[in-house]
Design a protein around this motif. Sequence first.
Motif, PDB file in Angstrom:
ATOM      1  N   TYR A   1     -37.402  32.479  28.885  1.00  0.00           N
ATOM      2  CA  TYR A   1     -36.085  33.036  29.163  1.00  0.00           C
ATOM      3  C   TYR A   1     -36.194  34.550  29.292  1.00  0.00           C
ATOM      4  O   TYR A   1     -36.975  35.181  28.582  1.00  0.00           O
TER       5      TYR A   1
ATOM      6  N   ASP B   1     -32.502  27.203  33.199  1.00  0.00           N
ATOM      7  CA  ASP B   1     -33.493  27.003  32.147  1.00  0.00           C
ATOM      8  C   ASP B   1     -34.887  26.859  32.755  1.00  0.00           C
ATOM      9  O   ASP B   1     -35.133  25.927  33.520  1.00  0.00           O
TER      10      ASP B   1
ATOM     11  N   ASN C   1     -26.882  29.188  31.868  1.00  0.00           N
ATOM     12  CA  ASN C   1     -28.186  29.276  31.230  1.00  0.00           C
ATOM     13  C   ASN C   1     -28.913  27.940  31.219  1.00  0.00           C
ATOM     14  O   ASN C   1     -30.140  27.894  31.264  1.00  0.00           O
TER      15      ASN C   1
END
Length: 283
Positions: free
Chosen positions: A38, A102, A98
Amino acid sequence: MGVFPGFGSWINQNSQQPLKAESKRSENVDSEEDDFNYPDKVYYDLKEAQKQADLWHEAEKKHPWHNASPKIKVTHENGFYHMNIELTVGLPPYFLYNFLIDPGSGTFRDLRKRRNLMENKSRKILFENGPRQMMRMEKSVACNVFGVYIPISMNLIVDENRKDLTTQYKKEEVRFMKAFEGNYKVEPIFVDKERLCKKRIPMTQEEYKKCSGGQGKLASKLTIDQYYQPYPPFNLPPLSWFIRGMTIKTSKSLLAQVQDTSIAMRTATPMPEETTSNKHEKL
């Protein structure tokens, strides 16, 4: 009360690091190594994210959210297909986005049947500037062919903006496809505006937070525009009908997994508040 497991640990990880100022210059990365991590910057309020997680968890126990079916429309003009998708998801926009970006594609693993519906095989960052990140990615998508899932490789250039919650993508190489590109965006839905904002209709998230006293839940509207043109002979009937049907079925499978994941998040037991405390503000 805290946030959901999984995403809670992600919030906690970011809250332990000082948030970095947004870069004012472009940075060409173009690494030969895969990067499945991330990004270390966030572009929303972490305290508000935890608050939204708590609101959704408590509301789900009393009045469970109904997952609506996606709206899918496919048109054909000048050899190109345009598939427009709209999906309402019972998660705040930054949660949903998000999951969609991912790097590990955890959202698209069917846990019940223990198979990946879509996964990243490689991911190389080409360019990064603040919330924007451009990557060269190889994905494997399990396409639904008469009920049998067959992996199809896709090599794409992907341009993500984590602040605007938008993504654009274009093919380098996709099996059967002469042209393949598209975009998607995530927008907020003010779920409780009629119940909590009786004097005025909120137009922004700030207005919604104020008129709801910070008690209004945020949901998401996901809009996808996909354009593609099959190579001959797959652009001609009856093979073109097969490609069209396979594309719709595969999209529905992926969207159903997004909805299943949202249910798991809303019903999960919250983490202890002390593990998700945050003293930082958003960028």
